[in-house]
Scaffold this motif. Structure first.
Motif, PDB file in Angstrom:
ATOM      1  N   GLY A 166       0.790  -1.231   0.000  1.00 17.13           N
ATOM      2  CA  GLY A 166       0.000   0.000   0.000  1.00 17.13           C
ATOM      3  C   GLY A 166       0.817   1.272   0.000  1.00 17.13           C
ATOM      4  O   GLY A 166       0.258   2.369   0.052  1.00 17.13           O
ATOM      5  N   ASN A 167       2.132   1.163  -0.074  1.00 16.20           N
ATOM      6  CA  ASN A 167       3.002   2.338  -0.016  1.00 16.20           C
ATOM      7  C   ASN A 167       3.175   2.919  -1.417  1.00 16.20           C
ATOM      8  O   ASN A 167       4.025   2.480  -2.191  1.00 16.20           O
ATOM      9  N   VAL A 168       2.352   3.901  -1.770  1.00 20.97           N
ATOM     10  CA  VAL A 168       2.374   4.453  -3.122  1.00 20.97           C
ATOM     11  C   VAL A 168       3.683   5.169  -3.414  1.00 20.97           C
ATOM     12  O   VAL A 168       4.182   5.152  -4.545  1.00 20.97           O
ATOM     13  N   GLN A 169       4.285   5.802  -2.403  1.00 21.26           N
ATOM     14  CA  GLN A 169       5.548   6.499  -2.625  1.00 21.26           C
ATOM     15  C   GLN A 169       6.636   5.514  -3.051  1.00 21.26           C
ATOM     16  O   GLN A 169       7.430   5.792  -3.951  1.00 21.26           O
ATOM     17  N   LYS A 170       6.641   4.345  -2.419  1.00 27.50           N
ATOM     18  CA  LYS A 170       7.620   3.322  -2.776  1.00 27.50           C
ATOM     19  C   LYS A 170       7.372   2.796  -4.190  1.00 27.50           C
ATOM     20  O   LYS A 170       8.310   2.568  -4.963  1.00 27.50           O
ATOM     21  N   ALA A 171       6.096   2.635  -4.548  1.00 25.98           N
ATOM     22  CA  ALA A 171       5.757   2.145  -5.885  1.00 25.98           C
ATOM     23  C   ALA A 171       6.155   3.146  -6.968  1.00 25.98           C
ATOM     24  O   ALA A 171       6.763   2.781  -7.981  1.00 25.98           O
ATOM     25  N   ILE A 172       5.837   4.415  -6.745  1.00 29.33           N
ATOM     26  CA  ILE A 172       6.177   5.455  -7.724  1.00 29.33           C
ATOM     27  C   ILE A 172       7.696   5.574  -7.852  1.00 29.33           C
ATOM     28  O   ILE A 172       8.237   5.716  -8.951  1.00 29.33           O
ATOM     29  N   SER A 173       8.391   5.526  -6.734  1.00 32.32           N
ATOM     30  CA  SER A 173       9.847   5.619  -6.757  1.00 32.32           C
ATOM     31  C   SER A 173      10.451   4.458  -7.540  1.00 32.32           C
ATOM     32  O   SER A 173      11.436   4.632  -8.271  1.00 32.32           O
ATOM     33  N   MET A 215      -1.709   7.772 -14.196  1.00 31.57           N
ATOM     34  CA  MET A 215      -2.919   7.593 -14.988  1.00 31.57           C
ATOM     35  C   MET A 215      -4.182   7.405 -14.161  1.00 31.57           C
ATOM     36  O   MET A 215      -5.239   7.952 -14.473  1.00 31.57           O
ATOM     37  N   HIS A 216      -4.094   6.629 -13.083  1.00 31.84           N
ATOM     38  CA  HIS A 216      -5.296   6.307 -12.316  1.00 31.84           C
ATOM     39  C   HIS A 216      -5.653   7.368 -11.277  1.00 31.84           C
ATOM     40  O   HIS A 216      -6.656   7.223 -10.572  1.00 31.84           O
ATOM     41  N   ASN A 217      -4.842   8.413 -11.168  1.00 29.00           N
ATOM     42  CA  ASN A 217      -5.163   9.475 -10.210  1.00 29.00           C
ATOM     43  C   ASN A 217      -6.494  10.155 -10.494  1.00 29.00           C
ATOM     44  O   ASN A 217      -7.111  10.726  -9.605  1.00 29.00           O
ATOM     45  N   PHE A 262      -4.377   8.633  -5.638  1.00 25.86           N
ATOM     46  CA  PHE A 262      -3.310   7.830  -5.046  1.00 25.86           C
ATOM     47  C   PHE A 262      -2.186   8.698  -4.476  1.00 25.86           C
ATOM     48  O   PHE A 262      -1.586   8.356  -3.466  1.00 25.86           O
ATOM     49  N   PHE A 263      -1.889   9.814  -5.157  1.00 22.27           N
ATOM     50  CA  PHE A 263      -0.828  10.704  -4.689  1.00 22.27           C
ATOM     51  C   PHE A 263      -1.046  12.083  -5.299  1.00 22.27           C
ATOM     52  O   PHE A 263      -1.826  12.257  -6.240  1.00 22.27           O
ATOM     53  N   ASN A 264      -0.351  13.053  -4.739  1.00 17.56           N
ATOM     54  CA  ASN A 264      -0.446  14.436  -5.205  1.00 17.56           C
ATOM     55  C   ASN A 264       0.830  14.787  -5.962  1.00 17.56           C
ATOM     56  O   ASN A 264       1.925  14.731  -5.399  1.00 17.56           O
ATOM     57  N   GLU A 265       0.684  15.141  -7.235  1.00 20.77           N
ATOM     58  CA  GLU A 265       1.861  15.452  -8.050  1.00 20.77           C
ATOM     59  C   GLU A 265       2.629  16.673  -7.550  1.00 20.77           C
ATOM     60  O   GLU A 265       3.789  16.870  -7.916  1.00 20.77           O
ATOM     61  N   ARG A 289       7.786  15.374  -6.960  1.00 17.71           N
ATOM     62  CA  ARG A 289       8.517  16.301  -7.819  1.00 17.71           C
ATOM     63  C   ARG A 289      10.004  15.964  -7.852  1.00 17.71           C
ATOM     64  O   ARG A 289      10.654  16.062  -8.900  1.00 17.71           O
ATOM     65  N   ASP A 290      10.542  15.539  -6.709  1.00 20.25           N
ATOM     66  CA  ASP A 290      11.956  15.175  -6.649  1.00 20.25           C
ATOM     67  C   ASP A 290      12.254  13.967  -7.537  1.00 20.25           C
ATOM     68  O   ASP A 290      13.245  13.950  -8.280  1.00 20.25           O
ATOM     69  N   ARG A 291      11.398  12.931  -7.467  1.00 21.19           N
ATOM     70  CA  ARG A 291      11.624  11.739  -8.294  1.00 21.19           C
ATOM     71  C   ARG A 291      11.498  12.086  -9.776  1.00 21.19           C
ATOM     72  O   ARG A 291      12.306  11.629 -10.604  1.00 21.19           O
ATOM     73  N   LEU A 292      10.496  12.872 -10.131  1.00 18.15           N
ATOM     74  CA  LEU A 292      10.297  13.268 -11.524  1.00 18.15           C
ATOM     75  C   LEU A 292      11.465  14.125 -12.010  1.00 18.15           C
ATOM     76  O   LEU A 292      11.975  13.929 -13.119  1.00 18.15           O
ATOM     77  N   THR A 293      11.900  15.063 -11.182  1.00  9.17           N
ATOM     78  CA  THR A 293      13.004  15.936 -11.560  1.00  9.17           C
ATOM     79  C   THR A 293      14.285  15.143 -11.776  1.00  9.17           C
ATOM     80  O   THR A 293      15.008  15.354 -12.762  1.00  9.17           O
TER      81      THR A 293
END
Length: 284
Positions: free
Chosen positions: A138-145, A171-173, A178-181, A187-191
């Motif tokens: 259930g850890n969305v931050q870990k999944a996105i990372s 996509m599913h947001n 699920f998370f806030n962009e 933003r750090d991971r995307l950057t």
């Protein structure tokens, strides 16, 4: 100035229609340069990837339409290739086998379920929730990372020509928050990913499919990512990720206006086999 599109699917994967139908419609929609990018075969079963047995026929069909319509449109031979952690050199392998003009490199699978089946991050909402729950507790931050880490591995180990829909995991947001962009961690991971894209000298696509399929209100990447890309001076191309001939230029005009507002002034396009810049203002 004619449009261009370098992310395009036909009957050989999960798209529909013969290549010639797509080319005829592309000409009608004022496309001057079109790259076909069927999903490359992957070493496990999917409902949407090309079968390896069809690869030779795909290449033959591409050569046929390229020759037949050479006086009306430039046709380029490409694939959308998945970066897979267990099979990390797929982009180079398929490029060499097909003598491709270019590739779109994408991440659609992140980690695996206990039964070894890869987690498809842009499948159904239910599948996304299942992977988030069973693989990442259930850890969305870990999944996105993990998603962005795989994208960075691709840029370091098996670089494509074009980086495909870099933030598609959002996509599913639109269905479930699920998370806030805007969150710092995201933003750090995307950057970090986009900084590596700049260092790797790839083109990053601006992909309109999420808009016209009503999965997002912004392209991939969204406004946050586009602003980062503009600051980094990353070259971009405009793609629709079409799966049907009618989708070839969907949401292009709206997206060009957005790019101009953010500060982009040029697009990368293929002309006579060479990547070059063209002014955005000539498109609207």
């Amino acid at each position: 100035m004619p449009w261009t599109n370098y992310h395009h699917h036909c009957k050989y994967c999960d798209g529909v229609g013969e290549l010639e139908e797509h080319v005829q419609e592309a000409i009608r929609q004022n496309i001057g340069s079109l790259g076909f990018t069927s999903h490359s075969p992957v070493p496990f079963d999917t409902t949407w990837s090309m079968k390896e047995a069809d690869f030779a026929a795909y290449l033959r069909d591409l050569e046929a339409v390229k020759s037949k319509y050479s006086d009306r449109i430039e046709i380029y031979k490409g694939l959308e290739v998945d970066f897979l952690e267990k099979w990390p050199r797929q982009i180079k392998s398929w490029t060499d086998r097909g003598k491709l003009d270019f590739t779109v490199g994408s991440v659609h699978f992140v980690k695996e379920f206990d039964d070894g089946k890869p987690w498809e991050i842009d499948g159904t909402l239910e599948l996304f929730q299942k992977g988030l729950r069973e693989i990442f507790e259930g850890n969305v931050q870990k999944a996105i990372s993990s998603y962005f880490a795989l994208t960075c591995q691709m840029l370091e180990r098996d670089k494509p020509t074009i980086l495909g829909h870099v933030d598609k995991i959002k996509m599913h947001n639109s269905k479930f928050p699920f998370f806030n962009e805007a969150d710092r961690w995201y933003r750090d991971r995307l950057t970090e990913t986009l900084q590596l894209a700049k260092k790797s000298d790839v083109i990053v696509e601006v992909n309109t499919r999420g808009i016209y399929k009503k999965r997002t209100s912004e392209p991939y990447p969204g406004i946050i990512g586009l602003k980062i890309m503009r600051e980094l001076d990353i070259p971009v191309c405009l793609n629709s990720d079409a799966h049907h001939p009618s989708e070839i230029t969907k949401e292009f005009e709206q997206t060009v206006k957005l790019l101009l507002e953010i500060g982009f002034r040029e697009l990368m396009v293929l002309k006579q086999g060479q990547w070059c810049f063209v002014p955005l203002k000539g498109l609207v």
